[in-house]
Every structure is written in C-alpha cells, then in structure tokens.
Design a protein around this motif. Structure first.
Motif, mmCIF file in Angstrom:
data_model
loop_
_atom_site.group_PDB
_atom_site.id
_atom_site.type_symbol
_atom_site.label_atom_id
_atom_site.label_comp_id
_atom_site.label_asym_id
_atom_site.label_seq_id
_atom_site.Cartn_x
_atom_site.Cartn_y
_atom_site.Cartn_z
ATOM 1 N N LEU A 98 0.816 -1.210 0.000
ATOM 2 C CA LEU A 98 0.000 0.000 0.000
ATOM 3 C C LEU A 98 0.852 1.263 0.000
ATOM 4 N N ALA A 99 1.992 1.244 0.685
ATOM 5 C CA ALA A 99 2.875 2.409 0.645
ATOM 6 C C ALA A 99 3.433 2.613 -0.762
ATOM 7 N N THR A 100 3.681 1.523 -1.477
ATOM 8 C CA THR A 100 4.145 1.646 -2.863
ATOM 9 C C THR A 100 3.084 2.287 -3.730
ATOM 10 N N VAL A 101 1.863 1.793 -3.619
ATOM 11 C CA VAL A 101 0.769 2.280 -4.467
ATOM 12 C C VAL A 101 0.362 3.708 -4.108
ATOM 13 N N ASN A 102 0.238 3.988 -2.828
ATOM 14 C CA ASN A 102 -0.318 5.272 -2.399
ATOM 15 C C ASN A 102 0.703 6.379 -2.198
ATOM 16 N N GLU A 103 1.950 6.025 -1.916
ATOM 17 C CA GLU A 103 2.962 7.039 -1.618
ATOM 18 C C GLU A 103 4.087 7.070 -2.659
ATOM 19 N N LEU A 104 4.674 5.910 -2.919
ATOM 20 C CA LEU A 104 5.861 5.885 -3.775
ATOM 21 C C LEU A 104 5.536 6.167 -5.236
ATOM 22 N N MET A 105 4.559 5.478 -5.782
ATOM 23 C CA MET A 105 4.267 5.651 -7.208
ATOM 24 C C MET A 105 3.903 7.091 -7.574
ATOM 25 N N PRO A 106 3.003 7.756 -6.826
ATOM 26 C CA PRO A 106 2.703 9.147 -7.177
ATOM 27 C C PRO A 106 3.933 10.046 -7.105
ATOM 28 N N ALA A 107 4.840 9.755 -6.160
ATOM 29 C CA ALA A 107 6.026 10.593 -5.996
ATOM 30 C C ALA A 107 7.003 10.447 -7.147
ATOM 31 N N THR A 108 6.932 9.341 -7.878
ATOM 32 C CA THR A 108 7.898 9.118 -8.963
ATOM 33 C C THR A 108 7.514 9.808 -10.273
ATOM 34 N N VAL A 109 6.292 10.292 -10.372
ATOM 35 C CA VAL A 109 5.818 10.857 -11.650
ATOM 36 C C VAL A 109 6.738 11.964 -12.181
ATOM 37 N N PRO A 110 7.173 12.940 -11.364
ATOM 38 C CA PRO A 110 8.051 13.991 -11.900
ATOM 39 C C PRO A 110 9.409 13.477 -12.378
ATOM 40 N N LEU A 111 9.788 12.250 -11.974
ATOM 41 C CA LEU A 111 11.087 11.712 -12.370
ATOM 42 C C LEU A 111 11.064 11.029 -13.734
ATOM 43 N N SER A 112 9.878 10.837 -14.314
ATOM 44 C CA SER A 112 9.777 10.084 -15.571
ATOM 45 C C SER A 112 10.667 10.637 -16.669
ATOM 46 N N PRO A 113 10.710 11.950 -16.914
ATOM 47 C CA PRO A 113 11.609 12.451 -17.971
ATOM 48 C C PRO A 113 13.075 12.136 -17.692
ATOM 49 N N VAL A 114 13.473 12.220 -16.425
ATOM 50 C CA VAL A 114 14.865 11.933 -16.062
ATOM 51 C C VAL A 114 15.185 10.464 -16.302
ATOM 52 N N MET A 115 14.264 9.588 -15.928
ATOM 53 C CA MET A 115 14.479 8.152 -16.053
ATOM 54 C C MET A 115 14.763 7.729 -17.492
ATOM 55 N N PHE A 116 14.121 8.436 -18.426
ATOM 56 C CA PHE A 116 14.214 7.995 -19.816
ATOM 57 C C PHE A 116 14.884 9.021 -20.721
ATOM 58 N N GLY A 117 15.612 9.967 -20.109
ATOM 59 C CA GLY A 117 16.394 10.911 -20.895
ATOM 60 C C GLY A 117 15.568 11.782 -21.807
ATOM 61 N N LEU A 118 14.421 12.204 -21.322
ATOM 62 C CA LEU A 118 13.514 13.018 -22.124
ATOM 63 C C LEU A 118 13.447 14.440 -21.575
ATOM 64 N N PRO A 119 13.074 15.405 -22.401
ATOM 65 C CA PRO A 119 12.931 16.780 -21.902
ATOM 66 C C PRO A 119 11.700 16.915 -21.017
ATOM 67 N N GLY A 120 11.613 18.020 -20.325
ATOM 68 C CA GLY A 120 10.417 18.303 -19.537
ATOM 69 C C GLY A 120 10.587 18.164 -18.049
ATOM 70 N N ALA A 121 11.789 17.809 -17.585
ATOM 71 C CA ALA A 121 12.000 17.682 -16.141
ATOM 72 C C ALA A 121 11.906 19.049 -15.473
ATOM 73 N N GLU A 122 11.233 19.112 -14.319
ATOM 74 C CA GLU A 122 11.070 20.351 -13.569
ATOM 75 C C GLU A 122 11.833 20.235 -12.249
ATOM 76 N N PRO A 123 12.940 20.955 -12.113
ATOM 77 C CA PRO A 123 13.828 20.785 -10.950
ATOM 78 C C PRO A 123 13.122 20.885 -9.599
ATOM 79 N N GLU A 124 12.229 21.852 -9.438
ATOM 80 C CA GLU A 124 11.565 22.015 -8.144
ATOM 81 C C GLU A 124 10.701 20.803 -7.814
ATOM 82 N N LYS A 125 9.957 20.321 -8.811
ATOM 83 C CA LYS A 125 9.107 19.147 -8.585
ATOM 84 C C LYS A 125 9.948 17.893 -8.349
ATOM 85 N N ILE A 126 11.093 17.824 -9.018
ATOM 86 C CA ILE A 126 11.975 16.680 -8.819
ATOM 87 C C ILE A 126 12.490 16.637 -7.390
#
Length: 219
Positions: A98-126
């Motif tokens: 439940l911590a993965t689903v409710n806490e960890l997964m939502p927190a990883t969303v801003p990291l998606s561009p970084v994970m895959f070398g794509l533009p659009g990363a926002e430093p403050e949100k990261i």
C-alpha cells in the motif's frame, strides 16, 4: 487458461506479470496498446468498464485492479505461497504494497523524464519528489530484517509490487546507497527470471518511445 491483459510500460501490470511468472502459471499475454486507444474498444470494456489495465480473465470471471488480481492468484494458486501467515509478517507485506501504491508511485511521476532521458524535467518538482521518495525508502529499510524479503525467507507479493518500482529509482537520480538492506534486496530481485523477463532492453525502449509520444501530444 488464464488470459492476462497488460501493457509493458505499466508497473501495475508488471506486478501481476511477475506474480504469474513466479507462480509458474500458464497464461495468455495480451498487450493493450494505449496509444492506439485499445482500452476503449468494446471487447476490452466488456472486461473492464474502467478502461485500464491490468485485467485478468479466468474462464468467465473477470478480475480488475492489480492488488485484487494478486489476492485472487494467491487464493486460487497458493503454491508457492506469496503471503506469510504470521500476523506481523502479513502486515509488513500489506504495508509495503500500500505504501508503494499510495505514496511511492505518485512521488515518482516527476522523475519520468529523467528516467528515460527526455525533456520536460522540472527541478523544483523533482526535489519535492525525491523528498517524498526518501521517506518511503527509509520506511522500507526499517521493515527489512535479517530475512532476504519483506516479512519472509521467500518472495512475497510485497516484492511483486515494490519490486516493480524501487529498482527503477536510480534511473531517476535516486541513489539507494543510503539504504543497504533495500539495495541488497533490489539486487536479489533483479537477477530473478521473472524480473529479467518483464524488463528487457526492448521494453525499456518501448517505455521511452511511448512516453516521448505522449509528451509530443501535449499542448
């Protein structure tokens, strides 16, 4: 035979896929292509009216929501067991899920561009994301004891769920070096055939290209 509707870019799907493989069940793997809007086709909506994956069909019974699917698989196919029977150990597994689903997964969303070398990363949100992730990882580190897995000497459904997210975090700039037990746990998981089969280089490239396509469609 079981029929499993999934998408390789979905961690929700992957946790079910891993469990099916760990239990060595026979199943048909059916990919639902989100970019082609296959989730809105009438034949899939008849299985899941909420038009998302994963979904599992067992003869004439349709199961949706990944955690419900995991519980169904454990109840119907209890060998090998992937849930402990001790009350404390079961609570550990459930907390990790439940911590993965409710806490960890939502927190990883801003990291998606970084994970895959794509533009659009926002430093403050990261930075905000990394603080939230750190809280979850500290929690997980505290739940691991002398045993190799969460609450068990053998793999559990906690691994199916958290193990589809945590090993990806270093790709987003989140080091696991401060969490030695969790880091070793990741190493144990990623060499298992179920993890290898569900995270091939081809799947990683597919994730990257589909995220890029989705970003290109944004205004």
């Amino acid at each position: 035979m079981l029929k499993f509707y999934h998408n390789p870019i979905s961690p929700n799907s992957r946790r079910v896929w891993i469990t099916l493989l760990e239990k060595e069940l026979l199943f048909d793997l059916v990919e639902v292509n989100y970019l082609d809007s296959e989730q809105f086709k009438p034949e899939f909506l008849a299985i899941n009216p909420f038009h998302h994956i994963p979904a599992l069909v067992d003869n004439d019974f349709n199961i949706v929501e990944s955690l419900a699917i995991l519980d169904y698989l454990e109840a119907k196919y209890p060998i090998p067991a992937m849930l402990p029977t001790d009350a404390k150990d079961l609570a550990i597994v459930r907390m990790v899920q439940l911590a993965t689903v409710n806490e960890l997964m939502p927190a990883t969303v801003p990291l998606s561009p970084v994970m895959f070398g794509l533009p659009g990363a926002e430093p403050e949100k990261i930075e905000q994301s990394k603080r939230k992730i750190s809280a979850v990882l500290k929690f997980f580190e505290g739940l691991l004891d002398h045993r190799p897995f969460f609450g068990s000497d053998s793999i559990t459904l906690a691994e199916s769920v958290a193990g589809s997210i945590v090993p990806w975090l270093p790709r987003g700039g989140v080091s696991l070096s401060e969490y030695p037990k969790l880091n070793a746990w990741c190493d144990r998981l990623t060499v298992r055939p179920a993890w290898q089969k569900t995270q091939t280089p081809e799947i990683i490239e597919a994730i990257k290209s589909r995220i890029a396509a989705k970003m290109a469609q944004m205004p």
